[in-house]
Design a protein around this motif. Structure first.
Motif, mmCIF file in Angstrom:
data_model
loop_
_atom_site.group_PDB
_atom_site.id
_atom_site.type_symbol
_atom_site.label_atom_id
_atom_site.label_comp_id
_atom_site.label_asym_id
_atom_site.label_seq_id
_atom_site.Cartn_x
_atom_site.Cartn_y
_atom_site.Cartn_z
ATOM 1 N N GLN A 106 0.832 -1.190 0.000
ATOM 2 C CA GLN A 106 0.000 0.000 0.000
ATOM 3 C C GLN A 106 0.875 1.252 0.000
ATOM 4 N N VAL A 107 0.390 2.297 -0.697
ATOM 5 C CA VAL A 107 1.108 3.559 -0.767
ATOM 6 C C VAL A 107 0.096 4.692 -0.734
ATOM 7 N N LEU A 108 0.604 5.901 -0.588
ATOM 8 C CA LEU A 108 -0.197 7.102 -0.754
ATOM 9 C C LEU A 108 0.181 7.709 -2.098
ATOM 10 N N ALA A 109 -0.795 7.815 -3.002
ATOM 11 C CA ALA A 109 -0.553 8.375 -4.326
ATOM 12 C C ALA A 109 -1.009 9.823 -4.338
ATOM 13 N N THR A 110 -0.138 10.715 -4.804
ATOM 14 C CA THR A 110 -0.458 12.139 -4.807
ATOM 15 C C THR A 110 -0.172 12.753 -6.171
ATOM 16 N N SER A 111 -0.850 13.843 -6.451
ATOM 17 C CA SER A 111 -0.615 14.649 -7.651
ATOM 18 C C SER A 111 -0.943 16.091 -7.302
ATOM 19 N N GLN A 164 -8.181 9.171 -13.095
ATOM 20 C CA GLN A 164 -9.276 10.147 -13.117
ATOM 21 C C GLN A 164 -9.412 10.861 -11.782
ATOM 22 N N ASP A 165 -9.298 10.109 -10.680
ATOM 23 C CA ASP A 165 -9.423 10.711 -9.349
ATOM 24 C C ASP A 165 -8.304 11.715 -9.076
ATOM 25 N N LEU A 166 -7.114 11.432 -9.618
ATOM 26 C CA LEU A 166 -5.974 12.312 -9.368
ATOM 27 C C LEU A 166 -5.790 13.344 -10.473
ATOM 28 N N GLY A 167 -6.671 13.323 -11.470
ATOM 29 C CA GLY A 167 -6.577 14.289 -12.559
ATOM 30 C C GLY A 167 -5.336 14.114 -13.404
ATOM 31 N N GLU A 207 -13.484 -0.765 -8.352
ATOM 32 C CA GLU A 207 -12.743 -0.772 -7.089
ATOM 33 C C GLU A 207 -11.250 -0.967 -7.328
ATOM 34 N N LEU A 208 -10.905 -1.949 -8.176
ATOM 35 C CA LEU A 208 -9.494 -2.227 -8.440
ATOM 36 C C LEU A 208 -8.871 -1.132 -9.299
ATOM 37 N N ASP A 209 -9.656 -0.570 -10.215
ATOM 38 C CA ASP A 209 -9.114 0.484 -11.080
ATOM 39 C C ASP A 209 -8.848 1.769 -10.313
ATOM 40 N N LYS A 210 -9.390 1.894 -9.114
ATOM 41 C CA LYS A 210 -9.111 3.041 -8.262
ATOM 42 C C LYS A 210 -7.886 2.818 -7.375
ATOM 43 N N LEU A 211 -7.330 1.601 -7.420
ATOM 44 C CA LEU A 211 -6.255 1.251 -6.489
ATOM 45 C C LEU A 211 -4.937 0.894 -7.156
ATOM 46 N N TYR A 212 -4.986 0.155 -8.238
ATOM 47 C CA TYR A 212 -3.779 -0.499 -8.740
ATOM 48 C C TYR A 212 -2.812 0.439 -9.458
ATOM 49 N N VAL A 213 -1.531 0.238 -9.108
ATOM 50 C CA VAL A 213 -0.408 0.848 -9.814
ATOM 51 C C VAL A 213 0.568 -0.271 -10.138
ATOM 52 N N LEU A 214 0.827 -0.502 -11.429
ATOM 53 C CA LEU A 214 1.773 -1.546 -11.841
ATOM 54 C C LEU A 214 3.168 -0.939 -11.954
ATOM 55 N N MET A 215 4.122 -1.590 -11.284
ATOM 56 C CA MET A 215 5.497 -1.094 -11.248
ATOM 57 C C MET A 215 6.444 -2.229 -11.621
ATOM 58 N N PRO A 216 7.513 -1.954 -12.365
ATOM 59 C CA PRO A 216 8.488 -3.005 -12.676
ATOM 60 C C PRO A 216 9.047 -3.626 -11.399
ATOM 61 N N MET A 217 9.292 -4.928 -11.442
ATOM 62 C CA MET A 217 9.701 -5.655 -10.250
ATOM 63 C C MET A 217 10.967 -5.077 -9.626
ATOM 64 N N GLN A 218 11.987 -4.787 -10.444
ATOM 65 C CA GLN A 218 13.234 -4.278 -9.895
ATOM 66 C C GLN A 218 13.014 -2.947 -9.158
ATOM 67 N N GLN A 219 12.184 -2.105 -9.730
ATOM 68 C CA GLN A 219 11.921 -0.810 -9.112
ATOM 69 C C GLN A 219 11.131 -0.978 -7.812
ATOM 70 N N SER A 220 10.175 -1.896 -7.804
ATOM 71 C CA SER A 220 9.395 -2.111 -6.582
ATOM 72 C C SER A 220 10.258 -2.732 -5.483
#
Length: 422
Positions: A106-111, A164-167, A207-220
């Motif tokens: 889990q993370v906090l996503a900001t814009s 969309q939520d974060l514009g 619900e999932l489209d409001k949450l998921y962020v896909l990140m490359p494994m090495q970066q994560s």
């Protein structure tokens, strides 16, 4: 008549004769005709309703399961090489479509326009094509630059509703803040980093489209301080409903590792669908039973109208069992015929649900199932033959059971009393 075989030609002929007799001749009453149509419509309605509910259930589950795995194996703390070997062993199991290691945090996503909670899912670049909801698969990820650069680069893919939520749009920056900070001389500093949005995706679940962020494994691994290790193995099955046998086989491979399925993680969601379906089935079966009870009234009135005939049959030696069977067959014919016709109508409606929807829309002058409102192309319906057959058999059984009491009353009729006032 006394030696006639049970349910033989004579009994069937009498039952059929009474059914065909006109009302002025003491034939089937209007109540019996209403009972026939009631059973027919009740069976049709139950088949259509359960099929539509099954269609919605399947659509919701497909949307939910398209965005997440079916079986999860916790591998935190194991070396990366050991997890890769275990992943390959899981892929070889019968019933497993594919499997791949993930990191999920889990993370906090900001814009500039807002902030919200999100879930980062780290995946290997070679596994990105195994995600069914990523339109274009590997080619889309490559075009977005996913996984390119040092330590996997800084390009991420995010859910369309999260964007969309974060514009945010493709090419914009999104800042992710991890809950675990970095210890320093002035205390714990939150770990944060800005990433570029390479593309958006839709899983089918808002619900999932409001949450998921896909990140490359090495970066994560770098971002969450999990170098050279994974968090879990995500296994996708050909049949997501049959997770138990696969979980048992995975446990035999892993020993003490924790294995859970989507049903456990989504227990409230899954149980709500099952309870709703079960309660609707019970309600509709009760409706069929109430409709079948009307047959009692119809057969009772028929017995009353045919009192003289029953007395004559008893006088010439017809046994009580034969009288009882005749009127049971009358009730059964009403119920069985109504149930079978209801089955045919229900199946035809479900198989042509699109035509029916279009016909109703043309009559009402508006779309009764707006795709923009419901997010579906049309009214979903899946015919479950086991459900349809069970419904038909239930209606038939109730029709026979409710006819037993008036038939028994007819069999107990005393011919002397019946003919006394004739």
């Amino acid at each position: 008549m006394a030696k006639a075989a049970p349910f033989g030609q004579v009994e069937r002929a009498l039952a059929w004769r009474y059914l065909r007799a006109r009302r002025q001749h003491g034939g089937v009453s209007l109540i019996s005709i209403i009972s026939f149509f009631g059973i027919m419509l009740a069976v049709t309605a139950l088949i259509v309703i359960m099929s539509v509910m099954a269609g919605f259930r399947s659509t919701l589950l497909n949307a939910l399961l398209g965005g997440q795995g079916h079986v999860f194996v916790s591998v935190g703390g194991l070396p990366e090489a050991d997890v890769d070997v275990l992943t390959n062993e899981i892929i070889e199991l019968e019933g497993v479509e594919h499997a791949f290691p993930i990191i999920e945090q889990q993370v906090l996503a900001t814009s500039e326009y807002g902030r919200t909670g999100a879930i980062v899912r780290g995946v290997r670049t070679e596994d990105i094509g195994n995600l069914p909801y990523l339109e274009g698969g590997q080619s889309t990820a490559d075009a977005a630059g996913f996984g390119e650069g040092r330590n996997g680069g800084d390009v991420v893919l995010i859910g369309a509703f999260l964007a969309q939520d974060l514009g945010l749009r493709i090419g914009d920056k999104i800042t992710l803040i991890a809950p675990e900070g970095v210890a320093g001389p002035f205390g714990v500093t939150p770990r944060s980093k800005a990433y570029t949005i390479g593309d958006t995706f839709t899983t089918g679940s808002v619900e999932l489209d409001k949450l998921y962020v896909l990140m490359p494994m090495q970066q994560s691994q770098l971002f969450f301080n999990k170098r050279n290790e994974y968090q879990a193995i995500d296994a996708r099955l050909y049949n997501p409903m049959r997770t138990e046998p696969i979980m048992a086989e995975i446990r035999s491979l892993t020993g003490g590792l924790r294995v859970e399925d989507w049903k456990l993680r989504r227990a409230a969601y899954f149980n709500a669908l099952n309870v709703e379906r079960g309660m609707m089935r019970v309600i509709m079966l009760i409706l069929i039973t109430i409709t079948a009870l009307n047959i009692i009234t119809g057969v009772v009135m028929l017995v009353k109208n045919k009192t003289r005939d029953i007395a004559i049959l008893r006088t010439i030696g017809t046994p009580r069992g034969a009288i009882m069977r005749i009127f049971i067959m009358i009730g059964a014919i009403l119920g069985l015929t109504g149930a079978l016709i209801g089955l045919v109508l229900g199946v035809l409606i479900v198989l042509n649900i699109g035509v029916v929807e279009g016909f109703l829309s043309s009559i009402l002058g508006r779309d009764i199932f707006d795709a923009e409102v419901y997010g579906l192309d049309g009214l979903p319906a899946e015919l479950d033959w086991a459900e349809a057959v069970f419904t038909t058999l239930w209606a038939m059984s109730m029709s026979i059971l409710v006819a037993i009491w008036p038939a028994w009353s007819a069999a107990r009729l005393d011919p002397v009393d019946a003919l006394r006032f004739e």
